[in-house]
Design a protein around this motif. Sequence first.
Motif, mmCIF file in Angstrom:
data_model
loop_
_atom_site.group_PDB
_atom_site.id
_atom_site.type_symbol
_atom_site.label_atom_id
_atom_site.label_comp_id
_atom_site.label_asym_id
_atom_site.label_seq_id
_atom_site.Cartn_x
_atom_site.Cartn_y
_atom_site.Cartn_z
ATOM 1 N N TRP A 223 41.756 41.277 45.469
ATOM 2 C CA TRP A 223 40.859 40.496 44.602
ATOM 3 C C TRP A 223 41.113 40.755 43.121
ATOM 4 N N TYR A 224 41.120 42.037 42.725
ATOM 5 C CA TYR A 224 41.274 42.340 41.309
ATOM 6 C C TYR A 224 42.679 42.019 40.806
ATOM 7 N N GLY A 225 43.680 42.174 41.650
ATOM 8 C CA GLY A 225 45.034 41.856 41.235
ATOM 9 C C GLY A 225 45.179 40.392 40.822
ATOM 10 N N SER A 226 44.732 39.481 41.703
ATOM 11 C CA SER A 226 44.853 38.055 41.406
ATOM 12 C C SER A 226 43.883 37.614 40.321
ATOM 13 N N THR A 227 42.683 38.193 40.282
ATOM 14 C CA THR A 227 41.677 37.788 39.296
ATOM 15 C C THR A 227 42.104 38.172 37.890
ATOM 16 N N THR B 143 40.610 31.829 46.349
ATOM 17 C CA THR B 143 39.525 31.024 46.927
ATOM 18 C C THR B 143 39.770 30.573 48.358
ATOM 19 N N VAL B 144 41.006 30.682 48.844
ATOM 20 C CA VAL B 144 41.315 30.231 50.204
ATOM 21 C C VAL B 144 41.786 31.382 51.085
ATOM 22 N N VAL B 145 42.771 32.163 50.586
ATOM 23 C CA VAL B 145 43.376 33.207 51.406
ATOM 24 C C VAL B 145 42.482 34.443 51.517
ATOM 25 N N THR B 146 41.980 34.928 50.366
ATOM 26 C CA THR B 146 41.171 36.160 50.379
ATOM 27 C C THR B 146 39.915 36.054 51.247
ATOM 28 N N PRO B 147 39.102 34.978 51.134
ATOM 29 C CA PRO B 147 37.933 34.871 52.021
ATOM 30 C C PRO B 147 38.309 34.836 53.501
ATOM 31 N N LEU C 262 30.235 21.164 37.410
ATOM 32 C CA LEU C 262 29.348 21.949 38.267
ATOM 33 C C LEU C 262 30.137 22.901 39.156
ATOM 34 N N GLN C 263 31.280 22.431 39.692
ATOM 35 C CA GLN C 263 32.108 23.289 40.526
ATOM 36 C C GLN C 263 32.643 24.467 39.733
ATOM 37 N N LEU C 264 33.056 24.213 38.491
ATOM 38 C CA LEU C 264 33.545 25.288 37.634
ATOM 39 C C LEU C 264 32.497 26.369 37.465
ATOM 40 N N PHE C 265 31.255 25.969 37.175
ATOM 41 C CA PHE C 265 30.175 26.929 36.952
ATOM 42 C C PHE C 265 29.930 27.785 38.194
ATOM 43 N N PHE C 266 29.840 27.156 39.356
ATOM 44 C CA PHE C 266 29.524 27.911 40.563
ATOM 45 C C PHE C 266 30.685 28.794 41.022
ATOM 46 N N LEU C 267 31.917 28.312 40.892
ATOM 47 C CA LEU C 267 33.056 29.138 41.305
ATOM 48 C C LEU C 267 33.198 30.375 40.431
ATOM 49 N N LEU C 268 33.051 30.211 39.112
ATOM 50 C CA LEU C 268 33.143 31.362 38.222
ATOM 51 C C LEU C 268 31.970 32.318 38.425
ATOM 52 N N SER C 269 30.794 31.769 38.680
ATOM 53 C CA SER C 269 29.610 32.610 38.923
ATOM 54 C C SER C 269 29.767 33.414 40.201
ATOM 55 N N LEU C 270 30.250 32.770 41.257
ATOM 56 C CA LEU C 270 30.470 33.475 42.519
ATOM 57 C C LEU C 270 31.572 34.523 42.371
ATOM 58 N N GLY C 271 32.604 34.207 41.586
ATOM 59 C CA GLY C 271 33.663 35.188 41.340
ATOM 60 C C GLY C 271 33.148 36.404 40.590
ATOM 61 N N SER C 272 32.284 36.176 39.590
ATOM 62 C CA SER C 272 31.693 37.291 38.845
ATOM 63 C C SER C 272 30.804 38.131 39.749
ATOM 64 N N THR C 273 30.037 37.460 40.598
ATOM 65 C CA THR C 273 29.174 38.175 41.547
ATOM 66 C C THR C 273 29.999 39.048 42.476
ATOM 67 N N GLU C 274 31.149 38.522 42.925
ATOM 68 C CA GLU C 274 32.013 39.309 43.814
ATOM 69 C C GLU C 274 32.536 40.562 43.115
ATOM 70 N N PHE D 95 31.014 42.276 40.783
ATOM 71 C CA PHE D 95 29.910 43.233 40.735
ATOM 72 C C PHE D 95 29.645 43.841 42.116
ATOM 73 N N LEU D 96 29.693 43.011 43.161
ATOM 74 C CA LEU D 96 29.448 43.509 44.514
ATOM 75 C C LEU D 96 30.506 44.523 44.936
ATOM 76 N N LEU D 97 31.767 44.258 44.610
ATOM 77 C CA LEU D 97 32.838 45.185 44.984
ATOM 78 C C LEU D 97 32.685 46.527 44.274
ATOM 79 N N SER D 98 32.230 46.515 43.014
ATOM 80 C CA SER D 98 32.017 47.777 42.302
ATOM 81 C C SER D 98 30.824 48.531 42.879
ATOM 82 N N VAL D 99 29.785 47.796 43.293
ATOM 83 C CA VAL D 99 28.629 48.432 43.938
ATOM 84 C C VAL D 99 29.035 49.034 45.272
ATOM 85 N N MET D 100 29.863 48.320 46.026
ATOM 86 C CA MET D 100 30.341 48.840 47.311
ATOM 87 C C MET D 100 31.189 50.093 47.113
ATOM 88 N N ALA D 101 31.978 50.128 46.044
ATOM 89 C CA ALA D 101 32.777 51.324 45.750
ATOM 90 C C ALA D 101 31.867 52.509 45.428
#
Length: 325
Positions: free
Chosen positions: A268-272, A296-300, A116-128, A130-136
């Motif tokens: 974000w994109y460098g590490s991802t 997941t710890v430093v960037t936020p 369950l943690q895997l699913f939510f972490l990857l989903s939140l990462g994917s959402t981020e 998309f959000l960063l591209s929308v912000m750009a």
Amino acid sequence: MVPEELSFGSFPLAELMNLNTLGHTANGTSVEEFILLGFPGTWHFQVSLVVVFALTYSLTVTGNASIIALVLTNSNLHTPMYFFLCNLSFLQIWDTTGVVPKATGVMLGTSHVCILQLFFLLSLGSTECFLLSVMAYDRYLAICYPLTDSSLMSTVLSARLALSSWLGGFLAISLMAFLTSRLTFCGTEVINQFLCDIDSFLAFSCSDTWPTELVTFLVSVIVVVASCVLTLVSYGYIISSVLRIQSAHGWKKAFSTCSAHLSVVTIWYGSTMLLYVKPSAQNSLDRNKLLNTLNTVVTPLLNPFIYTLRTKEVKQALGRACQKK
């Protein structure tokens, strides 16, 4: 002796919510969860890390919650830029909440891994992503079309883009999570990680991981690379527009508008990309542990400080809030 096989079973949420039995043997009996190794070391080292992680978590939640509160309570921040920033801050509160408390439990020897943690972490990462591209894209409209950006990026469009980012992030990971849930595992039950990581599951699977690796790579390309390209294209137009600005004041305003977001995008994109955009998901788990810590710890933790220090409107709103107290 033939190692006992483990499997995640089926994918329905009811089974994902069962955190006590990650898998079953071939005859259906329950087996122990995988044990996360965390950060090996002495007891004093573990306790020191727990304290650092706890402080980091407190500062991250406080910083991101403060940004949300500032935007909600200051009418001059009710713009698409800060609406998307609120979404990003809200996401990062959940992102770090999904990692740090569990990581401290791992270091204290009281927590195990779950799909369950895997699913939510990857989903939140994917959402981020998309959000960063929308912000750009929003920054592109603000700088390249300063007179009409408010009509181009309306409140309705902002809400739709934010909602699409959240839905897209969770839907993009669904197939990968399903395939991961069907893997079987054998051999050691100890994983050299402090969180649920796709590379760890693939490294310890004794079934055919090729379909899962292929889907992981394709999703990474679609989500990470595509959103990064959109972000770079937006900034390409922004740079082209800024170079045509004659006044120093105009340069300074454009820089203050984009510098915070550009800093976050770079980290974000460098590490991802180092984590996920590779043909084989089986890679150095020690390196992945460091990259996961950064993601997941430093960037936020850094994001609230980056936006506060580099965004004039946020600094002014924070100053007014401090003066009221």
